[in-house]
Design a protein around this motif. Structure first.
Motif, mmCIF file in Angstrom:
data_model
loop_
_atom_site.group_PDB
_atom_site.id
_atom_site.type_symbol
_atom_site.label_atom_id
_atom_site.label_comp_id
_atom_site.label_asym_id
_atom_site.label_seq_id
_atom_site.Cartn_x
_atom_site.Cartn_y
_atom_site.Cartn_z
ATOM 1 N N VAL A 195 0.839 -1.193 0.000
ATOM 2 C CA VAL A 195 0.000 0.000 0.000
ATOM 3 C C VAL A 195 0.871 1.240 0.000
ATOM 4 O O VAL A 195 1.910 1.281 0.655
ATOM 5 N N SER A 196 0.467 2.251 -0.759
ATOM 6 C CA SER A 196 1.162 3.537 -0.792
ATOM 7 C C SER A 196 0.139 4.656 -0.973
ATOM 8 O O SER A 196 -0.854 4.497 -1.691
ATOM 9 N N LEU A 197 0.429 5.792 -0.336
ATOM 10 C CA LEU A 197 -0.362 7.012 -0.499
ATOM 11 C C LEU A 197 0.605 8.122 -0.898
ATOM 12 O O LEU A 197 1.502 8.476 -0.123
ATOM 13 N N ALA A 198 0.433 8.652 -2.110
ATOM 14 C CA ALA A 198 1.316 9.704 -2.616
ATOM 15 C C ALA A 198 0.601 11.049 -2.583
ATOM 16 O O ALA A 198 -0.533 11.168 -3.074
ATOM 17 N N VAL A 199 1.268 12.039 -2.015
ATOM 18 C CA VAL A 199 0.708 13.393 -1.921
ATOM 19 C C VAL A 199 1.637 14.346 -2.662
ATOM 20 O O VAL A 199 2.791 14.524 -2.271
ATOM 21 N N PRO A 200 1.165 14.947 -3.771
ATOM 22 C CA PRO A 200 2.055 15.823 -4.550
ATOM 23 C C PRO A 200 2.332 17.126 -3.814
ATOM 24 O O PRO A 200 1.479 17.669 -3.106
ATOM 25 N N GLY A 201 3.548 17.631 -3.992
ATOM 26 C CA GLY A 201 3.914 18.922 -3.440
ATOM 27 C C GLY A 201 4.165 19.906 -4.559
ATOM 28 O O GLY A 201 3.841 19.646 -5.722
ATOM 29 N N GLU A 202 4.773 21.035 -4.233
ATOM 30 C CA GLU A 202 5.058 22.026 -5.266
ATOM 31 C C GLU A 202 6.284 21.625 -6.067
ATOM 32 O O GLU A 202 7.085 20.793 -5.642
ATOM 33 N N VAL A 208 5.522 10.260 -0.229
ATOM 34 C CA VAL A 208 4.868 8.965 -0.362
ATOM 35 C C VAL A 208 4.878 8.263 0.988
ATOM 36 O O VAL A 208 5.952 7.990 1.549
ATOM 37 N N TYR A 209 3.694 8.003 1.522
ATOM 38 C CA TYR A 209 3.554 7.203 2.730
ATOM 39 C C TYR A 209 3.455 5.750 2.256
ATOM 40 O O TYR A 209 2.504 5.376 1.571
ATOM 41 N N CYS A 210 4.444 4.969 2.603
ATOM 42 C CA CYS A 210 4.577 3.660 1.962
ATOM 43 C C CYS A 210 4.919 2.578 2.976
ATOM 44 O O CYS A 210 5.708 2.804 3.900
ATOM 45 N N SER A 211 4.332 1.418 2.804
ATOM 46 C CA SER A 211 4.657 0.267 3.646
ATOM 47 C C SER A 211 5.892 -0.403 3.049
ATOM 48 O O SER A 211 5.791 -1.351 2.266
ATOM 49 N N THR A 212 7.067 0.110 3.421
ATOM 50 C CA THR A 212 8.316 -0.365 2.832
ATOM 51 C C THR A 212 9.362 -0.645 3.897
ATOM 52 O O THR A 212 9.451 0.068 4.895
ATOM 53 N N GLN A 250 9.647 -5.089 -3.124
ATOM 54 C CA GLN A 250 8.323 -5.210 -3.726
ATOM 55 C C GLN A 250 7.431 -4.004 -3.469
ATOM 56 O O GLN A 250 6.431 -3.813 -4.151
ATOM 57 N N ALA A 251 7.780 -3.170 -2.490
ATOM 58 C CA ALA A 251 6.991 -1.966 -2.228
ATOM 59 C C ALA A 251 7.214 -0.898 -3.288
ATOM 60 O O ALA A 251 6.412 0.039 -3.420
ATOM 61 N N ASN A 252 8.290 -1.017 -4.053
ATOM 62 C CA ASN A 252 8.676 0.052 -4.974
ATOM 63 C C ASN A 252 7.660 0.281 -6.088
ATOM 64 O O ASN A 252 7.422 1.418 -6.506
ATOM 65 N N GLN A 253 7.059 -0.785 -6.572
ATOM 66 C CA GLN A 253 6.133 -0.649 -7.699
ATOM 67 C C GLN A 253 4.899 0.161 -7.328
ATOM 68 O O GLN A 253 4.522 1.106 -8.043
ATOM 69 N N ALA A 281 0.886 -10.882 -7.852
ATOM 70 C CA ALA A 281 1.748 -9.901 -8.524
ATOM 71 C C ALA A 281 3.039 -9.581 -7.796
ATOM 72 O O ALA A 281 3.866 -8.830 -8.330
ATOM 73 N N THR A 282 3.248 -10.111 -6.587
ATOM 74 C CA THR A 282 4.476 -9.794 -5.857
ATOM 75 C C THR A 282 5.292 -11.046 -5.583
ATOM 76 O O THR A 282 4.757 -12.154 -5.459
#
Length: 784
Positions: A195-202, A208-212, A250-253, A281-282
């Motif tokens: 799982v990942s949550l990406a929040v764009p900045g300027e 990226v909040y990521c389970s890695t 495997q978290a990278n994708q 898929a992993t």
């Protein structure tokens, strides 16, 4: 506040090293209050991703019609490889063999081809099923069992280890046995999927909040895919719901896909795989085909061994090279081989690329070693434990030459003899062996077996540059401490152990140390939390940072009170300066007022280690961790079903930082190892489709599968041979191969049907079906 010296000696801080405070998040885990990636409050307008996966194992993408996908309700956009702004590659070694999204062809069933971004997760997943893709199917290699190691494509350069002359040793040995073993893989089956949550900045920034398990590697992979420098990408992870190696690469994708979509759409994007998608898929633990040729004398002393470890790598390199290497590093387990030749063969297959898993190839190597021991024991008609003890490396402190590994490193800290001797006595191995023999003589259907197996596990990354860590420690002017380091928390208690180290340095209670989320914005270039080195590396880095601050505080106190530095002593929650004492918080306030720097970045690199892969020699490991397990089983010879009656474990953690945490790791590691070797079966059909892709078809051990009697103890006399953090030893991976005791107890029970005259050659996982087939095979052989 003056106290008598004897009172001071009796006083300790709450939660320092060598004590057992509970896991800092334990109450949150059981109450549901622990925040994982999917629990983070989503920013307004967050979009969700769903993957479109390949339905063939190997083929050319002739046409992709996504019109119905784009027209589906809620769909905002659809990403393909053409939408990757940087390099369409997330291979950890930058080999350009592992695309973010498939381009031109697919190489395994379940490979991501496109990604749907929609208003809801349900909409994204439903839309992904509407694609019309035409494939030109190509021949596919799925299983490695019948592949020719000498000619089949290998994903990376294999490794060869050799010492002495194995060919000549085998030729001259009085006795010789050849064989082959099939060893299955294992799914990580973490509770929290990818799982990942990406929040764009300027500008080019993204968080990226990521389970890695490897925040820095994920940072670099995301930057690589976005075509931006690493300083534009921040990866943060407070905790994972399990990792076991499955979140090292495997978290990278998922992180890259979420980041690409977030930057493209300028909205937060989350991707969370469900269990079926995750398993399909992993990557997983590598399954192996192990060929062995062993020469020995009439006593059972091994003289020479030749191994080939073929592993199912999958379609790309991923970590198959170093996993194969580490299997070879552990093909000796705790045994000295005078002449040895061992080679790996990471074979290309049209399956998902296999990856890191707790033990990282080491357990697979040990399986090969223990099969060889079994073969020798049956050939000379002795208890396998006798053969194990006969072939151990020289004991620590005993002068001799039986202490050089196949990679030419001397084993200088060997304590396996003492561990096995103590466990043999405490578990009453001899008495139970006799009782089992008497039971089997009168029991027609149910047979029992027992085995005692050792573990010698090398601790360090064999990739030398990974043996480093950083940490950041702040003391605020109220005396509270903020601690951050490059390791990640996945339930194993790493954050707690590092916090204990910091508390110990400052002699303050543990609750004064704040544990914060791992982030690449605070500690750069971190190594993955893997190779059992999390506490070793990050604990030392945090200690280094704390000692820098402590040194400044001592200098300030000595100067301001006009006393020698030696008269500044940190006591529990206070500091003695000459003849006076003050609370720790008061000293911090005064130091702040005097403009003393109360922050430090710590660093540590493991000494002594070096490795020359081309030459196949070096000091690959800083030290070894040891352990042993004794297991007893009962099997039903009509069905192959079995139960584990009892397991006794004695394990070496050096001077444990936290015994409660370490015992939990040993219990969990043993059960996970037992599951791998008994019930957890991965099965692909002829079309390359993984059929064991959910809890309904893939059987991990349940609480009811644990040994009926389960005794776990730590050595109370051991400490690390090298100056590790407070002389403790790693405990993440070494306990997993203790599960070998169950496999060999099953083998012992099976062997009883033929009066222990024939080696059962029980493959793993030893499912009831395999146990039954082995029984029938021995019965048939007995009649011949």
């Amino acid at each position: 506040m003056n106290k008598h010296t004897s009172d001071l000696r009796a006083e300790t801080i709450i939660g320092g090293v060598h004590s057992s405070p509970r896991h800092d998040s334990a109450h949150k885990h059981v109450s549901g209050a622990a925040v994982y990636i999917d629990d983070i409050t989503e920013p307004t307008g967050t979009l969700h991703a769903g993957l479109g996966l390949s339905t063939v194992a190997h083929g050319v993408l002739k046409s992709i019609d996504l019109s119905a996908v784009r027209a589906a309700p809620g769909v905002v956009t659809v990403l393909t490889h053409e939408d990757v702004p940087g390099v369409n590659d997330i291979s950890p070694s930058y080999m350009n063999d592992d695309p973010v999204l498939a381009a031109g062809k697919v190489e395994f069933h379940g490979q991501p081809i496109f990604c749907v971004i929609a208003e809801t997760r349900e909409q994204a997943r439903r839309a992904a099923r509407l694609a019309k893709i035409e494939f030109e199917e190509l021949p596919a290699d799925i299983d490695i069992w019948d592949l020719d190691v000498s000619t089949h494509r290998q994903v990376v350069t294999p490794l060869t280890l050799k010492r002495g002359d194995a060919a000549a040793g085998l030729q001259s040995a009085p006795r010789r046995v050849k064989g082959r073993m099939r060893l299955g893989g294992q799914d990580h089956f973490y509770l929290e999927g990818q799982v990942s949550l990406a929040v764009p900045g300027e500008d080019d920034e993204v968080i990226v909040y990521c389970s890695t398990q490897g925040p820095s590697e994920t940072q670099h992979m995301v930057a690589h895919a976005l075509g931006v420098p690493s300083n534009a990408v921040t990866i943060e992870v407070r905790r994972m719901g399990g990792g076991f190696g499955g979140k090292e690469t495997q978290a990278n994708q998922c992180a890259a896909i979420a980041a690409i979509a977030a930057k493209k759409l300028k909205r937060a994007v989350k991707i969370r795989l469900d269990r079926d998608e995750d398993m399909v898929a992993t990557g997983k633990r590598h399954d192996f085909a192990i060929d062995y040729d062993v020469g020995f004398d009439d006593e059972g002393r091994i003289l020479a061994v030749d191994y080939t470890f073929a592993l199912r790598a999958g379609f790309s390199a991923d970590l198959s090279g170093p996993v194969g290497d580490r299997a070879l590093f552990h093909c000796d387990n705790a045994y000295f081989f005078p002449h040895v030749h061992a080679k790996s063969a990471p074979l290309y297959t049209n399956t998902v690329s296999n990856t890191a898993f707790r033990g990282f190839g080491g357990p697979q190597g040990m399986v090969g070693a223990e099969r060889v021991i079994d073969e020798v024991a049956f050939a000379v008609g002795k208890d396998p434990l006798e053969i194990r003890k006969l072939n151990f490396y020289d004991a620590m402190g005993v002068k001799g030459e039986r202490n050089v590994t196949p990679y030419h490193q001397k084993v200088e800290d060997c304590i396996i003899q003492r561990i096995v001797a103590e466990l043999e006595e405490s578990a009453d191995y001899a008495g139970r062996r006799q009782a089992i023999s008497e039971f089997n003589a009168t029991s027609r259907i149910v047979k029992r077996g027992i085995a005692l197996t050792p573990v010698k596990f090398g601790i360090s990354f064999t990739k030398t540059e990974s043996n480093q860590a950083g940490a950041l420690v702040h003391i605020y002017n109220d005396g509270s401490v903020h601690m951050n380091h490059g390791g990640t928390e996945m339930g194993q208690g790493l954050h707690l152990k590092v916090a204990q180290v910091v508390a110990e340095e400052f002699q303050i209670d543990l609750d004064r140390v704040k544990i914060t989320a791992t982030t690449t914005a605070k500690v750069p270039n971190t190594s993955p939390t893997a190779a059992s080195s999390g506490a070793d590396l990050n604990g030392m880095a945090a200690q280094n940072a704390a000692r820098q601050i402590k040194d400044r505080l001592i200098a300030f106190a000595a100067e301001s009170h006009q006393v020698p530095r030696e008269q500044v002593v940190f006591l529990p929650n206070r500091v003695r300066i000459g003849d006076s004492e003050m609370p720790f918080s008061d000293l911090i306030k005064k130091a702040y007022m005097a403009r003393v720097q109360l922050s430090a970045a710590g660093f540590y690199k493991t000494p002594k280690i070096h490795w020359d892969r081309k030459a196949g020699r070096g000091h690959a490991f800083y030290y070894y961790a040891y352990g042993a397990a004794c297991s007893e089983v009962s099997i039903d010879t009509l069905t192959g079903e079995y139960v584990v009656e009892r397991t006794d474990i004695l394990h070496d953690t050096g001077r444990s930082l936290n015994k409660a945490i370490d015992i939990g790791q040993i219990e969990g590691g043993f059960i996970q190892g037992m599951g791998w070797l008994t019930t957890e079966e991965l099965w692909w059909d002829g079309k390359g489709r993984l059929r064991t892709h959910a809890p309904s078809t893939y059987k991990i051990p349940l609480a009811s599968d644990r040994p009926k009697i389960f005794n776990v103890a730590l050595t109370d006399w051991s400490e690390a041979y090298e100056p590790t953090i407070h002389r403790s030893k790693a405990v993440g991976e070494p306990p997993l191969p203790l599960g070998l005791a169950v496999l060999h107890a099953l083998s012992d029970a099976v062997a009883s049907v033929a009066d222990h005259k024939i080696c059962p050659r029980l493959d793993a996982p030893a499912t009831p079906e395999r146990v039954l087939m082995a029984i029938e095979r021995l019965k048939a052989a007995q009649k011949e």
